[in-house]
Write a protein that holds these residues in place. Structure first.
Motif, mmCIF file in Angstrom:
data_model
loop_
_atom_site.group_PDB
_atom_site.id
_atom_site.type_symbol
_atom_site.label_atom_id
_atom_site.label_comp_id
_atom_site.label_asym_id
_atom_site.label_seq_id
_atom_site.Cartn_x
_atom_site.Cartn_y
_atom_site.Cartn_z
ATOM 1 N N CYS A 245 -4.001 7.910 6.904
ATOM 2 C CA CYS A 245 -2.680 7.975 6.287
ATOM 3 C C CYS A 245 -1.622 7.536 7.307
ATOM 4 N N PRO A 246 -0.679 6.679 6.917
ATOM 5 C CA PRO A 246 0.377 6.270 7.852
ATOM 6 C C PRO A 246 1.212 7.448 8.373
ATOM 7 N N SER A 247 1.153 8.580 7.676
ATOM 8 C CA SER A 247 1.891 9.748 8.188
ATOM 9 C C SER A 247 1.294 10.253 9.492
ATOM 10 N N ILE A 248 0.011 9.985 9.730
ATOM 11 C CA ILE A 248 -0.590 10.376 11.016
ATOM 12 C C ILE A 248 -0.946 9.171 11.876
ATOM 13 N N ALA A 249 -0.914 7.975 11.297
ATOM 14 C CA ALA A 249 -1.246 6.771 12.066
ATOM 15 C C ALA A 249 -0.299 5.627 11.694
ATOM 16 N N PRO A 250 0.990 5.759 12.038
ATOM 17 C CA PRO A 250 1.945 4.690 11.677
ATOM 18 C C PRO A 250 1.832 3.453 12.577
ATOM 19 N N GLY A 251 1.170 3.590 13.705
ATOM 20 C CA GLY A 251 1.149 2.504 14.688
ATOM 21 C C GLY A 251 0.104 1.466 14.374
ATOM 22 N N THR A 252 0.337 0.703 13.311
ATOM 23 C CA THR A 252 -0.619 -0.320 12.898
ATOM 24 C C THR A 252 0.115 -1.398 12.117
ATOM 25 N N GLY A 253 -0.460 -2.580 12.030
ATOM 26 C CA GLY A 253 0.237 -3.727 11.460
ATOM 27 C C GLY A 253 0.425 -3.663 9.960
ATOM 28 N N THR A 254 -0.560 -3.128 9.238
ATOM 29 C CA THR A 254 -0.501 -3.122 7.775
ATOM 30 C C THR A 254 -0.792 -1.719 7.242
ATOM 31 N N PRO A 255 0.189 -0.815 7.393
ATOM 32 C CA PRO A 255 -0.030 0.556 6.926
ATOM 33 C C PRO A 255 -0.167 0.608 5.410
ATOM 34 N N SER A 256 -0.946 1.567 4.938
ATOM 35 C CA SER A 256 -1.205 1.703 3.506
ATOM 36 C C SER A 256 -1.243 3.183 3.166
ATOM 37 N N HIS A 257 -0.301 3.616 2.329
ATOM 38 C CA HIS A 257 -0.227 5.056 2.039
ATOM 39 C C HIS A 257 -1.431 5.531 1.238
ATOM 40 N N GLY A 258 -1.666 6.823 1.324
ATOM 41 C CA GLY A 258 -2.795 7.421 0.612
ATOM 42 C C GLY A 258 -4.076 7.432 1.421
ATOM 43 N N GLY A 259 -3.962 7.359 2.742
ATOM 44 C CA GLY A 259 -5.155 7.258 3.589
ATOM 45 C C GLY A 259 -5.764 8.594 3.948
ATOM 46 N N PHE A 260 -6.821 8.492 4.756
ATOM 47 C CA PHE A 260 -7.561 9.676 5.182
ATOM 48 C C PHE A 260 -6.762 10.513 6.162
ATOM 49 N N LEU A 261 -7.070 11.793 6.179
ATOM 50 C CA LEU A 261 -6.634 12.675 7.254
ATOM 51 C C LEU A 261 -7.776 12.816 8.264
ATOM 52 N N TYR A 262 -7.465 13.459 9.379
ATOM 53 C CA TYR A 262 -8.376 13.463 10.517
ATOM 54 C C TYR A 262 -9.767 13.971 10.186
#
Ligand code: MN
Length: 317
Positions: A245-262
């Motif tokens: 989830c971009p809420s925990i991993a915003p540092g990337t080129g193509t963020p996509s909401h709705g991703g995995f948590l840790y």
């Protein structure tokens, strides 16, 4: 051991040269003598949106020092296990040389590094760079027997060719599926719009892919997800940080909401380490400049070190 009280130095995480896990640097790739060889692949010319993953290897190395206190191993009270004790020999190979604007030469240099790790009998762990760096990593397995790929990613990355581009960061899973020694793929976390069109999904399934979205994976859970990988397959794991989830991993080129948590990803990795032999790993698309907190890089380092802990815990069991 060169770190910790064994050597008379405290050597706290913020002290010293930031190799991966503060492990030894081996500049001469003919001299690798280790269980794990970590290679940086700071190439991001394959991106289709925001570049910056060329700074991924340095950021992940820096972040990895947080987990590198001098004590022997990492005790996990939930598992009652000590991971990555001094018996697991990890070395840092430094980075493959990158030639700006030249994908072919840059990829060839990455392939040389992965081949050197394999020739030394070490588990290759490559830190990207954009996801195109998976292409030379998989090329290096052409004499290693059959492999199955577990991809954890927001995007399918299964474009065959567009405008003549076959080796960008939207192509790696298609390039892998082209290989006779890649017997199948398990693609987990796939969601939202990306460069792969409908026909890419149809091609992927025809070529042996099992595709799961985040919500489909959540419904299955880790054990049932990993049970879909064929028994006995040797597994290569490729982790795109944008699977999270971009809420925990915003540092990337193509963020996509709705991703995995840790823990969703960690539990899949712990399970696959129990059920299958892991033959190679890459972690890609950390672009640290989009995350001033550094949390994305810490997540990447933590995932890699935990995955290595699980793999070698199973090997020693
Ligand atoms: Mn990807």
């Amino acid at each position: 051991m060169t770190h910790g009280y064994d050597s008379g130095r405290l050597d706290l995480p913020f002290v010293g040269i930031a190799t991966f896990g503060k492990r030894p640097y081996v500049a001469d790739w003919s001299l690798i003598d280790a269980d794990v060889a970590v290679l940086g692949a700071p190439f991001d010319a394959g991106t289709q949106y925001r570049s910056g993953a060329r700074f991924g290897p340095r950021a992940v190395r820096e972040a990895s020092t947080l987990f590198s206190f001098g004590h022997a191993g990492a005790y996990d009270h939930e598992d009652d296990a000590t991971y990555l004790g001094g018996d697991v020999r990890i070395v840092d190979m430094g980075d493959a040389d990158i030639v700006h604007t030249d994908t072919i030469k840059s990829h060839a240099n990455i392939e040389t590094g992965v081949r050197a790790a394999l020739a030394a009998g070490a588990l290759p762990v490559t830190i990207g760079g954009d996801h195109s760096i998976n292409i030379p990593c998989i090329n290096a397995f052409d004499d290693q027997g059959d492999i199955h790929i577990l991809q954890i990613d927001a995007h399918l990355d299964f474009v065959d060719e567009r405008h003549g581009v076959r080796n960008g960061h939207g192509n790696p899973m298609r390039r892998a599926a082209d290989k006779p020694y890649v017997t199948g793929l398990t693609q987990v976390g796939i969601r939202n719009v990306s460069s792969t069109a409908k026909e890419g999904y149809e091609d992927a399934r025809k070529m042996g892919s099992d595709i799961l979205s985040v919500r489909q994976q959540r419904a299955l859970g880790a054990v049932q997800t990993i049970a879909r990988i064929p028994d006995g397959a040797k597994v290569y794991i490729t982790i795109d940080i944008d699977a999270f989830c971009p809420s925990i991993a915003p540092g990337t080129g193509t963020p996509s909401h709705g991703g995995f948590l840790y823990y969703e990803v960690l539990e899949m990795l712990q399970q696959v380490a129990k059920t299958h032999t892991i033959v190679g790993i890459d972690l890609v698309e950390v672009a640290p400049d989009y995350d001033p907190t550094g949390s994305t890089s810490i997540l990447a380092a933590q995932i890699l070190l935990n995955l290595l802990g699980f793999i070698f815990h199973e090997r020693s069991a």
